[in-house]
Write an enzyme that holds these catalytic residues in place. Structure first.
Site, PDB file in Angstrom:
ATOM      1  CG  HIS A  81      48.763   6.918   6.469  1.00 56.88           C
ATOM      2  ND1 HIS A  81      48.977   7.323   5.164  1.00 56.88           N
ATOM      3  CD2 HIS A  81      49.989   6.853   7.040  1.00 56.88           C
ATOM      4  CE1 HIS A  81      50.282   7.496   4.973  1.00 56.88           C
ATOM      5  NE2 HIS A  81      50.919   7.220   6.104  1.00 56.88           N
ATOM      6  N   GLY A  90      49.386   6.785  19.010  1.00 54.74           N
ATOM      7  CA  GLY A  90      48.163   6.644  19.789  1.00 54.74           C
ATOM      8  C   GLY A  90      48.380   6.823  21.284  1.00 54.74           C
ATOM      9  CD  GLU A 127      80.184  13.691  22.406  1.00 55.31           C
ATOM     10  OE1 GLU A 127      79.404  14.449  21.814  1.00 55.31           O
ATOM     11  OE2 GLU A 127      80.854  14.052  23.394  1.00 55.31           O
TER      12      GLU A 127
HETATM   13  N1  LIG Z   1      50.861   4.065  14.766  1.00 51.49           N
HETATM   14  C1  LIG Z   1      50.776   5.384  14.733  1.00 51.49           C
HETATM   15  O1  LIG Z   1      51.396   6.082  15.544  1.00 51.49           O
HETATM   16  C2  LIG Z   1      49.902   6.086  13.724  1.00 51.49           C
HETATM   17  C3  LIG Z   1      49.867   7.485  13.719  1.00 51.49           C
HETATM   18  C4  LIG Z   1      49.011   8.137  12.822  1.00 51.49           C
HETATM   19  C5  LIG Z   1      48.241   7.377  11.955  1.00 51.49           C
HETATM   20  N2  LIG Z   1      48.325   6.013  11.976  1.00 51.49           N
HETATM   21  C6  LIG Z   1      47.463   5.254  11.062  1.00 51.49           C
HETATM   22  O2  LIG Z   1      46.476   4.587  11.834  1.00 51.49           O
HETATM   23  C7  LIG Z   1      46.101   3.362  11.192  1.00 51.49           C
HETATM   24  C8  LIG Z   1      46.287   2.220  12.168  1.00 51.49           C
HETATM   25  O3  LIG Z   1      47.685   2.115  12.445  1.00 51.49           O
HETATM   26  P1  LIG Z   1      48.178   1.464  13.817  1.00 51.49           P
HETATM   27  O4  LIG Z   1      49.640   1.687  13.898  1.00 51.49           O
HETATM   28  O5  LIG Z   1      47.294   1.911  14.934  1.00 51.49           O
HETATM   29  O6  LIG Z   1      47.873  -0.077  13.500  1.00 51.49           O
HETATM   30  P2  LIG Z   1      48.195  -1.328  14.398  1.00 51.49           P
HETATM   31  O7  LIG Z   1      48.498  -0.928  15.808  1.00 51.49           O
HETATM   32  O8  LIG Z   1      49.203  -2.178  13.728  1.00 51.49           O
HETATM   33  O9  LIG Z   1      46.772  -2.088  14.335  1.00 51.49           O
HETATM   34  C9  LIG Z   1      46.610  -3.268  14.984  1.00 51.49           C
HETATM   35  C10 LIG Z   1      45.128  -3.638  14.985  1.00 51.49           C
HETATM   36  O10 LIG Z   1      44.736  -3.974  13.649  1.00 51.49           O
HETATM   37  C11 LIG Z   1      44.087  -5.233  13.665  1.00 51.49           C
HETATM   38  N3  LIG Z   1      44.313  -6.023  12.459  1.00 51.49           N
HETATM   39  C12 LIG Z   1      45.514  -6.406  11.934  1.00 51.49           C
HETATM   40  N4  LIG Z   1      45.314  -7.171  10.856  1.00 51.49           N
HETATM   41  C13 LIG Z   1      43.971  -7.276  10.698  1.00 51.49           C
HETATM   42  C14 LIG Z   1      43.140  -7.951   9.769  1.00 51.49           C
HETATM   43  N5  LIG Z   1      43.669  -8.653   8.761  1.00 51.49           N
HETATM   44  N6  LIG Z   1      41.792  -7.837   9.910  1.00 51.49           N
HETATM   45  C15 LIG Z   1      41.264  -7.125  10.931  1.00 51.49           C
HETATM   46  N7  LIG Z   1      41.998  -6.472  11.852  1.00 51.49           N
HETATM   47  C16 LIG Z   1      43.329  -6.552  11.736  1.00 51.49           C
HETATM   48  C17 LIG Z   1      44.722  -5.954  14.855  1.00 51.49           C
HETATM   49  O11 LIG Z   1      43.836  -6.969  15.210  1.00 51.49           O
HETATM   50  P3  LIG Z   1      44.156  -8.023  16.403  1.00 51.49           P
HETATM   51  O12 LIG Z   1      43.920  -7.247  17.642  1.00 51.49           O
HETATM   52  O13 LIG Z   1      43.173  -9.105  16.162  1.00 51.49           O
HETATM   53  O14 LIG Z   1      45.591  -8.443  16.208  1.00 51.49           O
HETATM   54  C18 LIG Z   1      44.872  -4.840  15.867  1.00 51.49           C
HETATM   55  O15 LIG Z   1      43.694  -4.672  16.623  1.00 51.49           O
HETATM   56  C19 LIG Z   1      46.989   3.263   9.942  1.00 51.49           C
HETATM   57  O16 LIG Z   1      46.283   3.783   8.853  1.00 51.49           O
HETATM   58  C20 LIG Z   1      48.178   4.146  10.302  1.00 51.49           C
HETATM   59  O17 LIG Z   1      48.876   4.673   9.181  1.00 51.49           O
HETATM   60  C21 LIG Z   1      49.123   5.361  12.831  1.00 51.49           C
END
Ligand SMILES: NC(=O)c1ccc[n+]([C@@H]2O[C@H](COP(=O)([O-])OP(=O)(O)OC[C@H]3O[C@@H](n4cnc5c(N)ncnc54)[C@H](OP(=O)(O)O)[C@@H]3O)[C@@H](O)[C@H]2O)c1
Length: 323
Positions: free
Chosen positions: A106, A132, A225
């Site tokens: 992003h 994902g 609807e």
């Molecule tokens: N979601 C989508 O569909 C999507 C689509 C396109 C782009 N993106 C981009 O991809 C990126 C990731 O998004 P996401 O939705 O995949 O994120 P997400 O699922 O919320 O990421 C969760 C992961 O981040 C880790 N995490 C959270 N807080 C942390 C911290 N303080 N220090 C280290 N690790 C930490 C978590 O660790 P734990 O396992 O230890 O909890 C977990 O492994 C973002 O930039 C987003 O904008 C997302």
């Protein structure tokens, strides 16, 4: 616009390189598994005590603590939530190899200055345009998800080639890679989330449901609807485009859409959309997101609770049980 496919992309920039995926959530899991299946050496970097360690290891992936994973990698992908990128980057910066590549899915954290990467790093964006789960399942079917790529910093002259090779390795080159910039991707994505698909469309469905119920319709009929037909609309648009979708529905529906659509989405709506775009570009949303994280996501938690207790949600649950 140039749409690059696998055949246009040289995979060599990732050959023999190690990639650290930071975070094993929605994108982290899919990108790590796709890279591994494309023959790339991957390590998943996680914070100490992370519940994701067992999950990643049981999927056959190597894991390590954040700092160690970063120190071992030629390319580091920031796949933790956007609002923690600032603190995460501060934590890993001392461990990044000189001349390494730093990737994002992003554009937000670089566009709005939450992360200011060190000058010796190649900084790129590879943003798959979907969740994902779909990125992974498409890859497993031999297909791919379209993605946007960009370079913010080209320290070694190889940033473009690395970004494209990365997009190819996670399967996006099968569908196409589109060139953009961090600013364009971040602004368009945040605009859409607020003003179009994820913000405005659900509110339109809710407003339609409530109007019909207040007008005397049963909640079940109002739901079918106003909410239930959205999947059909999405499938028709995907298969035929918006013009083709309109031609595919009955004359009754097509004339209704012609008379009603622009009455609802009028100049006032377009004006407020332009306001949202201006505010996004001024960094207002990026501030809100950081604020939300700093206050423990209180506003999001409250909204999640409120959303679950509406008549519309009760109706959804009733209809699903009836299924
Ligand atoms: N979601 C989508 O569909 C999507 C689509 C396109 C782009 N993106 C981009 O991809 C990126 C990731 O998004 P996401 O939705 O995949 O994120 P997400 O699922 O919320 O990421 C969760 C992961 O981040 C880790 N995490 C959270 N807080 C942390 C911290 N303080 N220090 C280290 N690790 C930490 C978590 O660790 P734990 O396992 O230890 O909890 C977990 O492994 C973002 O930039 C987003 O904008 C997302």
């Amino acid at each position: 616009m140039e749409l690059l496919l696998d055949a246009d992309i040289d995979p060599a920039p990732l050959a023999g390189k190690r990639v650290a995926i930071l975070g094993y959530g929605n994108q982290g899991r899919a990108q790590a598994l796709n890279l591994r299946d494309s023959g790339i050496d991957v390590v998943v970097g996680l914070r100490g005590g992370s519940g994701s360690t067992i999950e990643a290891e049981s999927a056959g992936l190597a894991t390590d603590l954040l700092e160690a994973a970063v120190a071992s990698a030629d390319l580091v992908m920031m796949l933790a939530p956007d609002e923690i990128h600032a603190s995460l980057y501060r934590e890993i910066e001392p461990h990044l190899r000189r001349g390494a590549a730093l990737g994002f899915s992003h554009g937000l954290s670089v566009r709005f200055g939450l992360v200011e990467p060190r000058a010796d790093l190649n900084v790129f964006l590879l943003a798959p345009k979907g969740p994902g789960t779909a990125l992974r399942s498409l890859y497993q079917q031999g297909k791919g998800m379209i993605a946007v790529w960009a370079v913010a910093q080209d320290a070694t002259g190889k940033a473009r080639d690395i970004a494209l090779a990365y997009g190819r390795a996670i399967g996006c080159g099968r569908a196409g890679l589109i060139a953009s910039t961090f600013a364009e991707e971040a602004e368009a994505d945040l605009f859409n989330e607020q003003a179009v698909v994820w913000g405005a469309v659900p509110e339109l469905l809710i407003a339609g449901f409530e109007t019909l119920v207040e007008g005397g319709a049963s909640p079940e009929l109002a739901y079918l609807e106003c909410v239930g037909e959205l999947k059909l609309l999405a499938e028709l648009i995907e298969a035929r485009g918006i013009a083709g979708m309109r031609e595919a529905i009955s004359n009754t529906a097509e004339l209704g859409a012609l008379l009603g659509g622009r009455r609802i989405v009028d100049e006032g709506v377009r004006g407020r959309m332009a306001d949202v775009l201006r505010e996004v570009r001024a960094g207002r949303f990026a501030e809100e997101l950081s604020q939300e994280e700093a206050t423990g996501y209180a506003r999001l938690e409250r909204a999640r609770r409120d959303n679950r207790s509406t008549l519309l949600e009760e109706t959804y649950r009733r209809l699903n049980r009836a299924d």
